[in-house]
Design a protein around this motif. Structure first.
Motif, PDB file in Angstrom:
ATOM      1  N   ILE A 106       0.867  -1.050   0.019  1.00 16.25           N
ATOM      2  CA  ILE A 106      -0.052  -0.001  -0.127  1.00 16.25           C
ATOM      3  C   ILE A 106       0.898   1.265   0.206  1.00 16.25           C
ATOM      4  O   ILE A 106       0.358   2.197  -0.695  1.00 16.25           O
ATOM      5  CB  ILE A 106      -1.007   0.096   1.237  1.00 16.25           C
ATOM      6  N   ARG A 107       2.105   1.103   0.600  1.00 18.79           N
ATOM      7  CA  ARG A 107       2.949   2.374   0.740  1.00 18.79           C
ATOM      8  C   ARG A 107       3.286   2.959  -0.557  1.00 18.79           C
ATOM      9  O   ARG A 107       3.667   4.192  -0.932  1.00 18.79           O
ATOM     10  CB  ARG A 107       4.013   2.073   1.651  1.00 18.79           C
ATOM     11  N   TRP A 108       3.533   1.967  -1.642  1.00 19.56           N
ATOM     12  CA  TRP A 108       3.903   2.501  -2.915  1.00 19.56           C
ATOM     13  C   TRP A 108       2.843   3.197  -3.728  1.00 19.56           C
ATOM     14  O   TRP A 108       3.257   3.813  -4.622  1.00 19.56           O
ATOM     15  CB  TRP A 108       4.222   1.169  -3.540  1.00 19.56           C
ATOM     16  N   ILE A 109       1.555   2.958  -3.375  1.00 17.74           N
ATOM     17  CA  ILE A 109       0.634   3.897  -3.985  1.00 17.74           C
ATOM     18  C   ILE A 109       0.036   4.833  -3.000  1.00 17.74           C
ATOM     19  O   ILE A 109      -1.023   5.508  -3.240  1.00 17.74           O
ATOM     20  CB  ILE A 109      -0.593   2.854  -4.209  1.00 17.74           C
ATOM     21  N   ASN A 110       0.842   5.166  -2.201  1.00 20.37           N
ATOM     22  CA  ASN A 110       0.303   6.019  -1.034  1.00 20.37           C
ATOM     23  C   ASN A 110       1.274   7.706  -1.016  1.00 20.37           C
ATOM     24  O   ASN A 110       2.287   7.553  -0.897  1.00 20.37           O
ATOM     25  CB  ASN A 110       0.773   5.536   0.438  1.00 20.37           C
ATOM     26  N   PRO A 111       0.638   8.576  -1.906  1.00 19.78           N
ATOM     27  CA  PRO A 111       1.305   9.831  -2.027  1.00 19.78           C
ATOM     28  C   PRO A 111       1.828  10.144  -0.694  1.00 19.78           C
ATOM     29  O   PRO A 111       3.108  10.880  -0.757  1.00 19.78           O
ATOM     30  CB  PRO A 111       0.450  10.724  -2.527  1.00 19.78           C
TER      31      PRO A 111
END
Length: 1491
Positions: A685-690
């Motif tokens: 999820i962190r990779w798609i979290n601005p």
């Protein structure tokens, strides 16, 4: 009014305004062309108010000046202007001026499009049956156990298609006007939407053909969307814009590139808007906000005229108007239709107008008419021949019945009357009527006309027609507009004008912006001061991480409030898109552009304060990078939330998604759960979290390249021994007195400075991606919704006649069709109104004056000016006047329903002041039909009867009278139907009857007020209601009723008339008389023209008073004041006072004193009844209840699996605390879920139920708070199960598990109490959201998790004790972690070598033996690499955060204290702000009134 962008005078007018004497219209300004046109019947200048006529004269003068400047005479003789075109001349003629205006357009190259519309075999379908069953929590939960029904509902193939329009045929040529007549539910709206291509929710049969001059409809919608437009029945405008701004914007969007007199674009737009405003009597509202039901603005009639004017400015050749005369008085309605006539004649426009109540004067303006009967077309042809068609068919038209009413009455089985001898020959069913029509010579003539039309535009002619239309459109278009685009102005211009409008909206609602900036200022001061003096040492590491996390989070999440505002504006954007004003995407872009400076100010205030107060790195490069990332993040998250709003269909969908999204964004930023601790199933999820990328930049920016002094060493010996010690911080190296910032962030967060600019690029990528998706979604998801009407019944309560679709009649529209008032109408004169008891009390008012303060320092405005009158038992009194004359205002003042302004004058019952029970003794039928949408008709009536009739009347008796009222109003068929919302529930007529019924079941002893009871109804329904009111009056009821558009027959039902002119001035109060003789005699004897035998007296009177003065130049209100009739009225009032007061005094002595109580029922009965209703309401709102449960379950599972069984390490202990902390983050969503529902309940209570004295505000609040609690408990249990067991497991003692469950339930109950406390005083959920976020943020910040108590500056320590989350988190964490062993991980071990010759135990012995020491050595006997863990039991970890096992029950008790405090505060705030203030002001008014 012909709008300049598309008109020419290429064709002769098809029909003059009124008289055949003016068939030939001028084409030049040569005076000879005007000499023969001496007969002009009732032109616009006659109908206009003085102010509007003066404004139009002024505009025309300005244009004349421009013209004379633009066309100099070069020394020749002065140019001659005909008197009818000279605004300074007494012969000035608006119509001719418009024609001259059109000629000027023609000179500029603009020609009339000349579009007509033809349709053949038009079959239209809607999805779904004509009735639905109401969903409840039970039905939704049981749905999975009934898969057959579930799949049946989901299957599109099996879903029944509802046939709405059956084989319509017709042709409306250029310059013609079509009247669309039919009862509600007959398909008028669907027909208009279909010919305009507004087909969302509708299916057109593939064999149906609709074309405009041979151009197919799909091509028209693609390339010429703005040429065919539909005006909705409901007014949708930006409430904070002024009327001038609204109309100038509309003009600017369709302004042609070649403008008359070479005006600039801004001059032209202002000019066009002012002309249209003058035409429709809106000049005085130029600087007034449009407003809506909740925001104060122009009156309802004026708002309707704004909608009309806006579409007129769209300048479309084909316009469809759906009941656009609703809410207009007959004078304004006629003015509107005449304006359409002028545009048809001068600009070759085509208009189709659906009307429910058309006067003869209005009907006569139309060229053609079509009559619809339950989805079938039963006539289409010349308007003048329609009456004869139906009379030949065998129907009788009563004398003085208007043609429009007669045509509509033919479709009502209860009202139509066959001519003698034709009783068995006339058609009966809709099918019969349709067959008769299709076999008639009129239908054959229509087919021949359509055939000729299609041949005229076939083959090459069609191509030429399209080419000509395209050429005209391209000529109007601005530069850089795509030739095939339907829009008039370019995309950059659309963005610019939308941006200007966005700033106008911001300026109109400046308070909202200031609240946002103010709340950010407060939060910045709080956060900055909490971390004030945070040291640049290892002790400040946690503080720096916390402050940066809060800063980026608050910058990013303030954008969530934009979801609500985007949903509020969506209907308006959809409407403008259908008018081809602009691409919805350009409005979206403008919203973002307009936000740039607002967000910059907000970001500057917030970030400067936080950055410097918290002692972050004071270097220019680092500060500006911090500011840049914070600012960009705000826009990235704004784009994310705007995209959510754009891709969803309802605000609840968007908010539910946003709630889950926020949880994910917070947890996977890299602070709450650091990267090394993330579980693989969610770590992606962190990779798609601005925010993750932004947070890494901020952390790296703060720590990179710095050495931080060590604050705490192990062992704490002084002086340190060689290199046998280490700093107690991650990333420390043994023997080194400083810790590298880069090493710390790499060890703790796995963050690296090398990622900074990579991450910035990713942020920009996110911004671009979400902006593109947002614009695309807005563009594709902005179609105007269109739903077919249907009734909704409770399960098991569907009437037998409606059990199967279509069983009752051959067309399903009958289910929701009129029919109902017809039932009331068919009852004979002896209809049962015996339940109404005759009344004896007389209500009088004398010299009533009402003044309100006007904003902007303009002083006071007088809305009512010395109004006097009375209502006696057994009389039906009409209250009339032009739109905005103060009719509703007078009703509100008389009914004691005003809360602002100053009222003076006497209002007495039987000559005496009234008591606290006055409002309970009167019924008030409001113009708005406000009802609880989940209740059935019978339940709504029973609720009113239970609470508004005294305890001495038994429940059985109350219910019996409810059944009588249902029969009186003919509501048996849908008594068990749910009120619902328009389209899914009762139709307009049924709602109006229910509104009347709710007041009747209360058996008002004194008076029944009705505000526009016939507004929005067809003439038959209006007639049925007025007949019913007549019966009530005859039974002894006193009735005072405002009315807008009465026909002559309906007007005769009234006994007396009170007529008001603008400014609330009395023009007439007296009897109407047989055939209105008394009324007409008064006006004719005082200088008015004679009323013709065929004229409607009501319309005659509105027209006469609209002129302003009589033949002698006296204003009509001054005529009244000087009349004998006025003196007689005052004398009669004095007589009533003197005679009634004595009788009333005697009667009062014998009455029970309890009759004067404010409410009819005791408090306990009120509370029980209201609570039952709200419980019932919640059970019938599965969407709300299940959203609450799903939020709890999804949040619980997400938190549970994010912190899945933490290890027994220090990081694991931290995970336990953050798991509990994260549960508090759904608190805001829970609160914001409750508040909109409470606002809806409160609106119904405060607008209708409280003024009626149905029940106390205490019962209202208590019931609303009580009903939430069981659902909050259930949600708490589900959340507990979903988060506790994944995190802790089932191994703990049951007593501990039970206590955690109690704490979890307690949080949800607290959320409910907090929600009610914060919304109690505020007007809406948007206003409350700022307060909720502020208070919740403060509770969260000071809870001891993000900054421990010991680290808080001294000033803020008190807030640690004030925050409720301090006690809740402490109580639940101590219960979960007490006595849990701790084993440090390798990275948590503090590793160093002991001095030569010593083992670890010997070296650390003095430290370990200290009573304050904790922790353990991994290998006490090691002589190198001492691995020391600073704690060995979780209680040591909790002690550092001031959390103690012994305080758990104390904390539980303190939380109950907060809950009870919030409930008490909610009650107190509501009383002080929404009750006491009103009472205080109102008591002052009463003193003046009764003085």
């Amino acid at each position: 009014m012909d709008h300049p962008s598309s008109s020419g005078d290429g064709d002769k007018p098809k029909k003059p305004l009124s008289s055949p004497a003016s068939q030939k219209e001028p084409a030049t300004t040569d005076s000879s062309d005007y000499e023969d046109n001496t007969v002009v019947n009732h032109d616009h200048s006659e109908q206009m108010d003085d102010a509007d006529a003066a404004e139009l004269h002024r505009i025309a003068t300005a244009l004349s000046r421009i013209h004379s400047t633009a066309t100099p005479t070069h020394g020749g003789p002065p140019m001659h202007i005909h008197p009818s075109l000279d605004p300074m001349s007494k012969d000035f003629d608006v119509r001719k001026w418009v024609q001259d205006f059109v000629r000027k357009l023609s000179d500029k190259g603009h020609s009339a499009s000349g579009l007509g519309v033809a349709f053949k075999d038009l079959n239209v379908y809607g999805s779904g049956a004509a009735l639905q069953l109401q969903e409840t929590v039970t039905s939704v939960l049981l749905a999975p156990f009934n898969p057959g029904q579930l799949f049946k509902d989901r299957s599109h193939k099996k879903r029944p298609r509802r046939h709405i329009l059956h084989g319509f045929n017709g042709l409306v040529k250029s310059g013609e006007m079509l009247a669309v007549l039919g009862r509600p539910g007959s398909g008028c709206s669907t027909f208009l939407k279909t010919i305009c291509g507004e087909l969302y929710g509708l299916d057109v049969d593939e064999n149906s053909a609709i074309s405009c001059n041979g151009i197919p409809q799909d091509r028209m919608k693609k390339e010429f969307k703005g040429e065919v437009v539909y005006n909705q029945e409901v007014d949708k405008h930006f409430p904070h814009l002024t009327v001038g701004q609204t109309l100038e914007f509309a003009a600017s969007m369709r302004a042609p590139s070649n403008r008359i007199e070479d005006m600039s674009r801004s001059e032209y737009c202002r000019y066009a808007a002012k002309v249209v405003m003058a035409m429709f009597g809106l000049t005085h509202t130029y600087h007034t906000k449009v407003g809506n039901d909740y925001i104060r603005g122009v009156s309802g009639g004026e708002r309707k005229r704004v909608s009309i004017a806006e579409m007129m400015l769209a300048a479309s050749p084909i316009c469809a108007w759906d009941n656009s005369t609703r809410g207009l008085d007959s004078s304004s309605a006629l003015k509107f239709v005449q304006a359409l006539r002028v545009s048809s004649d001068t600009g070759a426009r085509t208009h189709a107008v659906a009307m429910y109540q058309a006067s003869q004067a209005i009907y006569d303006v139309f060229d053609k008419t079509t009559v619809l009967y339950e989805g079938r077309q039963i006539y289409f042809g010349p308007a003048s021949a329609a009456k004869d068609f139906f009379e030949r068919q065998g129907w009788f038209c009563p004398p003085r019945q208007t043609t429009g009413d007669f045509l509509t009455s033919v479709t009502n089985a209860q009202e139509r009357v066959p001519r003698r001898g034709m009783e068995h020959k006339v058609p009966r069913t809709p099918d019969d009527f349709e067959r008769y029509w299709r076999s008639s010579p009129e239908f054959a003539a229509l087919e021949a006309e359509m055939e000729a039309y299609s041949e005229e535009f076939a083959g090459e002619s069609q191509t030429e027609s399209m080419a000509q239309l395209r050429q005209q459109k391209n000529y109007r278009q601005a530069k850089h507009v795509r030739p095939r685009s339907p829009y008039t102005i370019s995309i950059p211009m659309q963005v610019k004008l939308n941006t200007i409008r966005a700033y106008h909206r911001i300026m109109g609602d400046m308070a909202a912006t200031l609240i946002i900036v103010g709340s950010n200022l407060i939060l910045a001061l709080i956060i900055g001061s909490i971390f004030y003096g945070n040291p640049d040492a290892t002790a400040g590491f946690a503080g720096k991480g916390s402050v940066l996390f809060m800063a980026i989070l608050l910058n990013a999440l303030t954008a969530i409030s934009e979801i609500d505002s985007l949903y509020a504006q969506r209907p308006i954007v959809e409407k403008h898109a259908s008018y081809a004003f602009y691409h919805p995407a350009t409005e979206a872009a403008a919203g973002i552009v307009a936000d740039i400076p607002i967000k910059f100010v907000t970001a500057t205030v917030f970030n400067i304060l936080v950055y410097f107060l918290a002692g972050l790195r004071r270097e220019p490069a680092q500060f500006f990078l911090y500011f840049l990332i914070s600012y960009v993040s705000t826009f990235v998250m704004s784009a994310v939330f705007r995209t959510l709003a754009a891709i969803t269909k309802t605000v609840s969908q968007a908010m539910a998604l946003a709630g889950v999204l926020v949880l994910a964004l917070i947890m996977y930023t890299g602070y709450i759960v650091v990267v090394p601790q993330m579980h693989p199933w969610f770590s992606w999820i962190r990779w798609i979290n601005p925010i993750y990328y932004a947070f890494e930049i901020l952390i790296a920016n703060e720590f990179h390249g710095r050495q931080f002094t060590c604050s705490d060493i192990v062992p704490p010996y002084s002086p340190p021994v060689g290199e046998s010690w280490v700093c107690a911080a991650a990333g420390a190296v043994a023997g080194r007195p400083t810790v590298s910032g880069d090493a710390y962030i790499a060890t703790t967060y796995q963050y690296y400075y090398s990622h900074v600019w990579r991450n910035f690029g990713i942020l920009i990528g996110f911004l671009v991606f979400f902006m593109v998706v947002y614009f695309a979604a807005v563009e594709l998801n902005s179609s105007v919704s269109s739903t077919a009407e249907m009734l909704v019944f409770r399960r098991g309560k569907v009437p037998a006649a409606l059990q199967q679709d279509g069983k009752k009649g051959k067309d399903e529209e009958r289910v929701t069709g009129g029919g109902v008032a017809g039932k009331a109408a068919q009852r004979d004169e002896a209809a049962d109104v015996a339940g109404i008891e005759p009344q004896r009390d007389i209500f009088t008012w004398k010299d009533v004056v009402y003044d309100v303060e006007v904003k902007g320092g303009e002083g006071r405005r007088r809305l009512l000016d010395h109004v006097s009158g009375w209502v006696k038992p057994g009389t039906l009194t009409a209250l009339m006047g032009a739109s905005g004359a103060g009719k509703t205002t007078l009703l509100d003042v008389l009914a004691q329903r005003t809360s602002v302004g100053v009222v003076t004058g006497d209002m007495l019952v039987n000559g005496r002041p009234f008591g606290a029970d006055f409002q309970r003794q009167t019924g008030y039928v409001q113009q708005q039909d406000l009802h609880l949408d989940t209740a059935t008709v019978r339940e709504s009536l029973r609720f009113s009867a239970m609470l508004r009739r005294p305890k001495t009347v038994s429940t059985a008796e109350k219910y019996a009278f409810v059944e009588e009222v249902i029969k009186m109003l003919g509501m048996e068929e849908y008594a068990d139907a749910v009120v619902g919302i328009p389209g899914q529930g009762l139709n307009v007529e049924q709602r109006k009857l229910l509104t009347i019924g709710v007041e009747l079941v209360a058996k008002p002893k004194l008076l029944l007020f009705l505000d526009e009871p016939t507004s929005g109804l067809d003439s038959q329904s209006a007639w049925a209601i007025c007949v019913f009111l007549r019966k009530l009056a005859d039974a002894g009821q006193a009735v005072l009723c405002t009315i807008h558009q009465p026909n002559a027959i309906l007007f005769q039902q009234f006994d007396r008339l009170l007529f008001l002119a603008k400014g609330g001035k009395t023009v007439y109060f007296g009897t109407i008389g047989q055939n209105s003789r008394d009324l007409l005699t008064y006006f004719e004897s005082n200088g008015a023209r004679h009323c013709g035998d065929q004229e409607n007296p009501a319309e005659y009177m509105l027209e006469i008073v609209a002129e302003g003065s009589n033949s002698s130049g006296q204003t009509w209100d001054s005529v009244w004041k000087a009349s004998n009739e006025c003196r007689d009225v005052i004398a009669e009032i004095d007589r009533i006072h003197s005679t009634s007061a004595i009788a009333a005094a005697t009667e009062n002595d014998t009455q029970n004193g309890s009759n004067n109580s404010e409410f009819a029922m005791p408090f306990t009965s009120q509370l029980r009844t209201v609570t039952e209703r709200i419980f019932q309401q919640y059970w019938r709102m599965p969407g709300y209840v299940l959203a609450k449960l799903v939020l709890g379950a999804m949040s619980g599972l997400f938190i549970g699996f994010t912190f899945w069984k933490p290890a027994g390490t220090q990081a694991g202990m931290r995970d336990f605390v953050f798991a509990v902390f994260m549960v508090t983050t759904i608190f805001t969503t829970l609160v914001q879920q409750i508040q909109p529902l409470f606002v809806t309940q409160r609106s119904l209570y405060e607008v209708r139920e409280r003024p009626s004295k149905a029940y106390s505000w205490k019962a209202f609040l208590a019931a609303n708070i009580t009903v939430e609690i069981p659902y909050q408990i259930l949600t708490g249990i589900i959340t507990y199960a979903c988060f506790y067991y994944p995190v802790v497991g089932a191994s703990q003692a049951s007593s501990r598990q039970g206590l955690v469950l109690l704490f979890t339930i307690q949080l949800f109950i607290y959320a409910s109490a907090f929600a009610h406390m914060t919304i109690a005083a505020l007007p809406d959920a948007q206003a409350a959201s700022g307060l909720v976020i502020l208070l919740t943020m403060m509770s969260t910040i000071f809870s001891g998790v993000l900054q421990t108590k010991i680290a808080l500056p001294g000033f803020w320590v008190f807030m640690y004790y004030v925050s409720p989350f301090t006690y809740w988190i402490s109580g639940i964490v101590s219960t979960m972690l007490h006595d849990r062993p701790v084993e440090c991980s390798l990275t948590e071990m503090l590793s160093f070598n002991p001095p030569q010759g010593m083992n670890c135990a010997e070296y650390l012995g003095p430290m370990m033996s200290s009573p304050m020491a904790g922790g353990y050595l991994q290998d006490p006997y090691a002589t190198e690499a001492c691995n020391y863990c600073s704690m060995n039991v979780a209680d040591e970890f909790m002690g550092g955060a001031d959390i103690f096992w012994v305080d758990r029950w104390r904390n539980f008790g303190i939380m109950w204290g907060y809950i009870f405090f919030d409930i008490f505060a909610a009650v107190a705030i509501y009383y002080l702000v929404r009750v006491k203030r009103w009472d205080f002001k109102f008591s002052g008014l009463l003193k003046k009134k009764t003085a």
